[in-house]
Design an enzyme around this catalytic site. Structure first.
Site, short mmCIF file in Angstrom:
data_model
loop_
_atom_site.label_atom_id
_atom_site.label_comp_id
_atom_site.label_asym_id
_atom_site.label_seq_id
_atom_site.Cartn_x
_atom_site.Cartn_y
_atom_site.Cartn_z
N ASN A 162 0.83 -1.20 0.00
CA ASN A 162 0.00 0.00 0.00
C ASN A 162 0.87 1.25 0.00
O ASN A 162 1.86 1.30 0.73
CB ASN A 162 -0.88 0.03 1.26
CG ASN A 162 -1.97 -1.02 1.20
OD1 ASN A 162 -2.33 -1.48 0.12
ND2 ASN A 162 -2.48 -1.39 2.35
N GLY A 163 0.50 2.21 -0.81
CA GLY A 163 1.24 3.46 -0.84
C GLY A 163 2.52 3.39 -1.66
O GLY A 163 3.35 4.28 -1.60
N SER A 164 2.70 2.31 -2.46
CA SER A 164 3.92 2.24 -3.27
C SER A 164 3.76 3.00 -4.59
O SER A 164 4.71 3.13 -5.34
CB SER A 164 4.27 0.77 -3.54
OG SER A 164 3.21 0.13 -4.19
N GLY A 165 2.54 3.49 -4.86
CA GLY A 165 2.33 4.30 -6.06
C GLY A 165 1.65 3.57 -7.20
O GLY A 165 1.54 4.11 -8.30
N LYS A 166 1.15 2.36 -6.95
CA LYS A 166 0.52 1.57 -8.01
C LYS A 166 -0.70 2.28 -8.61
O LYS A 166 -0.80 2.44 -9.83
CB LYS A 166 0.06 0.20 -7.48
CG LYS A 166 1.14 -0.63 -6.83
CD LYS A 166 0.58 -1.94 -6.32
CE LYS A 166 -0.62 -1.85 -5.42
NZ LYS A 166 -0.54 -1.71 -4.03
N SER A 167 -1.63 2.65 -7.72
CA SER A 167 -2.87 3.27 -8.22
C SER A 167 -2.60 4.63 -8.84
O SER A 167 -3.23 5.01 -9.84
CB SER A 167 -3.88 3.41 -7.09
OG SER A 167 -4.31 2.14 -6.70
N GLU A 171 -6.67 -3.41 -8.76
CA GLU A 171 -7.09 -4.24 -7.63
C GLU A 171 -8.53 -4.71 -7.78
O GLU A 171 -9.29 -4.75 -6.81
CB GLU A 171 -6.89 -3.48 -6.31
CG GLU A 171 -5.43 -3.17 -6.07
CD GLU A 171 -5.17 -2.57 -4.70
OE1 GLU A 171 -5.97 -2.81 -3.80
OE2 GLU A 171 -4.15 -1.88 -4.55
#
Lengths: 277, 265
Positions: A41-46, A165
């Protein structure tokens, strides 16, 4: 192989934060490829998906889609090539019935009504939801809703499908149906699939995995190479694949070849070790 | 929530269901208007007969219409009671202070009661036989002339249909939040008024916050599917006006003429 998306030196920082969400990221995505983007979470995927679809504007860097550098003028054309299936099916339904929702994207393109009726039927048949045409979305199960969302995306005939997701709120059965369906469509219609997830098991259908951490690509390779990282995957907030975990337990007493084995390969290997023939 | 019949759609099939929703919508309003024209026993009896006929045509169980009256039962009773005891009369049957009970009062109270019943029945008939999306389509089509004065008709219609579509979702969300807060010890519906109102804050704030996040997700999903600003869109859903609907208008005109005749009779 033909490049369909090419990202160069992309940077993005959310207005309310100091830390960049995407840091100098470059990535090429090829036609008909199934690419998985994983990361915690928060790695920049979205953020990356939203940048690709032009839903947010990059601070610097360029994105090229099908040979065209994206800017404010041609973003609507680029968007036609891309379909996104989001995480929560309830939050992406626009229409009051299944058919209305599938038609939404077509209405936006101004397609004449007679063609729309055909396209809606075609898209619903692809996801095997034709019997649910006049149903209210609220009366469907999570997996069915997500299939309708896919139909809505397929109706506009995109070349690239991004799954943000999309299966995270489904049960194992629903997840499998959706993923198998996407795989089948990819082969039939020469689609490019970008699947975003933080579940490593979900990447088994993909041909290439990109691991994102703190807005940067930290690993990029074939699934086997990524799975081979084993417990090192934890560094990026990812779970170790099941067979990799199993192998490290078995290795204590048995002699196994080096490197990652899939569940099937591992099974074969164990048969070989224990057969007396 | 299940007990409220007003505004609910009941799937079914009959001539009333197949009528054009625009016509149904406008004529329901028209009927509510002409109810006030009735002024004597004959005209009220005629309108009641008309409404019962329409209810009969819809093939819906009459019980649903009675249920439709239930939420405003006390309002009807209150109004009827006011008429019953406060209508001035020269020949009161009974008199006490400012309260008067007379034949005239009884008649007017009866009229008011029938008027309520007529209006509730006809509007219940509209909502039971018309889906919310048909109603919002009708509103869009009726408002269309306002486009000339730059009124954003398509946007308003879209807002309306999204609002309708999210009602059940938000009801679910509310129940979920209420249960979650109950699990944490919030007591709803207990104590004095102020305390009761205060206990709703832990529902309202999360509900608002989640509405915002739903709105954001939906806006992103709509944009990614190519929704620009409502201009240049085609329509999947088309309403069709045919012979049946002309007949309905004609029928309504006849009803009006008979009503006007009975009124001056």
């Amino acid at each position: 192989m033909e490049k369909i998306i090419s990202i160069e030196n992309l940077n993005y920082t959310y207005p309310e934060s100091k830390k960049p969400a995407i840091k100098d990221l470059s990535l090429d995505i090829y036609k008909n490829e199934w690419l998985s983007i994983v990361g915690k979470n928060g790695s920049g995927k979205s953020t990356l998906t939203k940048l690709i679809d032009g839903l947010i504007e990059a601070s610097s860097g360029t994105i090229t889609i099908a040979g065209q550098v994206i800017n404010e003028e041609n973003i609507w054309d680029a968007r036609k090539r891309i379909g996104i299936i989001f995480q929560n099916p309830d939050h992406q339904f626009v229409g009051a019935t299944v058919e209305d929702d599938v038609a939404f994207g077509l209405e936006n393109q101004g397609m004449p009504r007679e063609d729309m009726i055909k396209e809606v039927d075609r898209a619903l048949a692809l996801v095997k939801m034709s019997d649910f045409k006049t149903r209210d979305p609220q009366s469907l199960s999570g997996g069915q809703k997500q299939r309708v969302a896919i139909a809505g995306v397929l109706a506009t005939k995109p070349q690239i499908i991004i799954m943000d997701e999309s299966t995270s709120m489904l049960d194992p059965d629903g997840r499998k149906t959706v993923l198998d369906l996407v795989q089948q469509l990819r082969k039939q219609q020469d689609l490019t699939i970008i699947s975003i997830t933080h579940d490593i098991e979900e990447t088994e259908l993909s041909q290439r995995i990109v691991v994102l951490n703190d807005g940067q690509i930290v690993k990029d390779g074939k699934p086997v190479d990524i799975y081979d990282l084993g417990s090192n995957l934890r560094k990026y907030g990812l779970e170790e694949p099941f067979s990799s975990k199993l192998m490290s337990i078995i290795r204590v007493t048995e002699k196994l070849p080096e490197g990652y084995l899939s569940e099937e390969e591992l099974k074969q290997q164990l048969w070989k070790l224990h057969s007396n023939m | 929530m299940d007990k409220i019949i007003l505004g609910r759609y009941l799937p079914g099939d009959s001539i009333i269901y197949r009528l054009d929703p625009r016509g149904k919508f406008l004529l329901t309003f028209y009927f509510v208007g002409i109810v006030f024209l009735a002024n004597n026993v004959a005209s009220y009896a005629f309108l009641l007969a008309f409404v019962l006929f329409a209810v009969y045509l819809s093939k819906i169980n009459f019980g649903f219409f009675i249920k439709g009256l239930r939420p405003i039962f006390w309002l009807i009773l209150f109004t009827v009671a006011l008429q019953l005891f406060f209508t001035p009369s020269n020949h009161p049957l009974w008199h006490w202070g400012i309260l008067t009970f007379s034949k005239e009062g009884m008649v007017i109270a009866g009229y008011i009661f029938i008027r309520f019943v007529l209006i509730i029945f006809i509007s219940t008939l509209l909502t039971l036989t018309t889906t919310p999306i048909e109603i919002s389509d009708s509103i869009e089509s009726i408002l269309k002339p306002l486009k000339k004065i730059n009124f954003p008709v398509t946007q308003v219609a879209l807002m309306l249909s999204i609002a309708l579509r999210f009602v059940p979702l938000l009801v679910d969300e509310t129940t979920k939040i209420m249960d979650a807060q109950r699990a944490r010890g919030v007591d709803f519906g207990e104590g004095v008024l102020i305390k009761r109102i205060k206990s709703f804050v832990p529902i309202l704030i999360p509900l608002f916050v989640s509405s915002f996040s739903i709105a954001y997700d939906l806006a992103i999903a709509m944009e990614s599917r190519g929704y620009k600003d409502g201009e240049g869109r085609s329509k999947y859903r088309v309403l069709s006006w045919d012979k049946r609907d002309n007949l309905m208008v004609l029928f309504m005109a006849v009803v009006t003429i008979i009503l006007l005749f009975l009124r001056s009779y």
